[in-house]
Design a protein around this motif. Structure first.
Motif, PDB file in Angstrom:
ATOM      1  N   TRP A   1      38.165  51.526  33.748  1.00  0.00           N
ATOM      2  CA  TRP A   1      38.020  50.976  35.096  1.00  0.00           C
ATOM      3  C   TRP A   1      36.590  50.508  35.360  1.00  0.00           C
ATOM      4  CZ3 TRP A   1      41.855  51.723  39.291  1.00  0.00           C
ATOM      5  CH2 TRP A   1      41.434  51.181  40.514  1.00  0.00           C
TER       6      TRP A   1
ATOM      7  N   ASP B   1      34.296  49.516  33.487  1.00  0.00           N
ATOM      8  CA  ASP B   1      33.825  48.396  32.670  1.00  0.00           C
ATOM      9  C   ASP B   1      34.475  47.069  33.057  1.00  0.00           C
ATOM     10  OD1 ASP B   1      32.187  50.036  31.168  1.00  0.00           O
ATOM     11  OD2 ASP B   1      33.722  50.422  29.650  1.00  0.00           O
ATOM     12  N   CYS B   2      35.481  47.124  33.927  1.00  0.00           N
ATOM     13  CA  CYS B   2      36.265  45.921  34.238  1.00  0.00           C
ATOM     14  C   CYS B   2      35.744  45.207  35.480  1.00  0.00           C
ATOM     15  CB  CYS B   2      37.730  46.295  34.471  1.00  0.00           C
ATOM     16  SG  CYS B   2      38.579  46.900  33.008  1.00  0.00           S
ATOM     17  N   ASP B   3      35.936  43.905  35.512  1.00  0.00           N
ATOM     18  CA  ASP B   3      35.674  43.157  36.737  1.00  0.00           C
ATOM     19  C   ASP B   3      36.934  43.164  37.605  1.00  0.00           C
ATOM     20  OD1 ASP B   3      37.423  40.865  36.030  1.00  0.00           O
ATOM     21  OD2 ASP B   3      35.896  40.470  34.502  1.00  0.00           O
ATOM     22  N   ARG B   4      36.809  42.674  38.817  1.00  0.00           N
ATOM     23  CA  ARG B   4      37.918  42.775  39.770  1.00  0.00           C
ATOM     24  C   ARG B   4      39.128  41.952  39.349  1.00  0.00           C
ATOM     25  NH1 ARG B   4      35.256  39.472  44.909  1.00  0.00           N
ATOM     26  NH2 ARG B   4      35.700  37.358  44.151  1.00  0.00           N
ATOM     27  N   GLU B   5      38.887  40.814  38.700  1.00  0.00           N
ATOM     28  CA  GLU B   5      40.004  39.972  38.301  1.00  0.00           C
ATOM     29  C   GLU B   5      40.816  40.628  37.191  1.00  0.00           C
ATOM     30  OE1 GLU B   5      40.945  37.398  40.002  1.00  0.00           O
ATOM     31  OE2 GLU B   5      39.201  37.723  41.314  1.00  0.00           O
ATOM     32  N   THR B   6      40.123  41.300  36.265  1.00  0.00           N
ATOM     33  CA  THR B   6      40.833  41.993  35.194  1.00  0.00           C
ATOM     34  C   THR B   6      41.707  43.102  35.753  1.00  0.00           C
ATOM     35  OG1 THR B   6      39.057  41.511  33.626  1.00  0.00           O
ATOM     36  CG2 THR B   6      40.548  43.313  33.067  1.00  0.00           C
TER      37      THR B   6
ATOM     38  N   ARG C   1      42.832  43.379  38.838  1.00  0.00           N
ATOM     39  CA  ARG C   1      43.887  42.775  39.662  1.00  0.00           C
ATOM     40  C   ARG C   1      45.061  42.337  38.789  1.00  0.00           C
ATOM     41  NH1 ARG C   1      41.326  38.443  42.999  1.00  0.00           N
ATOM     42  NH2 ARG C   1      40.704  40.220  44.280  1.00  0.00           N
TER      43      ARG C   1
END
Length: 257
Positions: free
Chosen positions: A6, A8-13, A15
């Motif tokens: 979580w 390490d992820c950006d919001r689009e990933t 989502r």
């Protein structure tokens, strides 16, 4: 399937993946662990076990796995008499877990598994799982990692178990001392030797709560002197394998819509 962290992820990933993924949240504690173990013992063990288990489970899981950052603080007020403890009240921990589940749901998640690493968190994890599931469109599971070594269906701990008489999990006893010796050998101080540890009331099927019990035990259970990194490695591998199986099973569970 895919394993995502979580943090390490950006919001689009997130989502994109959360609606069909299983979110796994490790929960630990920071508290005294006798005169020899680091205060982060519970958090260290559960974080390492969950990280290894999701990596092992991911290739066979029927959906993506999202590993949330470990919640390192737990309900540890009963260790205050010994110092060195950072604690949340049971009420606060329950609300924190409910809020984190609410956050998962708000981000699009629909499935969550809480993996607990501290005995004092059990009630809060159970209550929070039930509350979150009733308030949000979220399926929430909860397990205590050590139950995978002692629970029904997991055998009688004979045969390959290197120390079948060692209490699991205990507190700063031979089990946890062995696990830390395997995972983080540098911080381990010399384990004290007490061949006849104090006894406490033991009523079958009843969980007793009394701070005087902890004072009587001097804050740690059984005899950690016989701990070994080899035993810790065996228990850790067994725990990871069984936790991986549970993660795959939870990911595969079809919740009625």
């Amino acid at each position: 399937m895919t394993l995502l962290h979580w943090a390490d992820c950006d919001r689009e990933t997130l989502r994109q993946h959360l609606p069909s993924a299983l979110v796994v949240l490790p929960v630990g504690a920071v508290e005294q662990h006798g005169p020899h173990l680091p205060t982060g013992t519970d958090a260290f063990i559960v974080e390492a076990a969950v990280e290894a288990a999701v990596r092992q489970a991911a290739p066979s899981a029927p959906r993506d796995l999202v590993l949330a950052p470990t919640l390192r603080f737990g309900a540890s007020d009963h260790h205050f008499p010994f110092g060195a403890t950072l604690s949340l009240t049971v009420e606060t921990l329950t609300q924190v877990l409910v809020d984190l589940a609410r956050s998962v749901a708000a981000a699009g998640g629909r499935r969550m598994l809480i993996v607990n690493g501290h005995g004092g968190n059990r009630g809060a994890c159970h209550a929070a799982s039930a509350a979150a599931a009733s308030r949000h469109p979220l399926s929430v599971g909860h397990l205590d990692y050590w139950q995978l070594l002692t629970g029904p269906g997991d055998g009688d701990r004979t045969g390959e178990d290197p120390q079948p008489s060692t209490p699991i999990p205990g507190h700063a006893g031979a089990f946890e001392t062995s696990m830390i010796a395997h995972l983080r050998p540098a911080p381990v101080s010399a384990a004290p030797h007490r061949p006849s540890p104090p006894t406490v009331p033991d009523v079958p099927d009843v969980m007793m709560h009394d701070n005087e019990i902890w004072r009587h035990l001097d804050g740690y259970t059984d005899d950690p002197f016989g701990a070994s990194a080899e035993a810790g490695a065996w228990w850790f591998a067994r725990c990871v394998a069984r936790l991986s199986e549970r993660i795959i099973a939870v990911a595969a569970a079809e919740v009625p819509s």
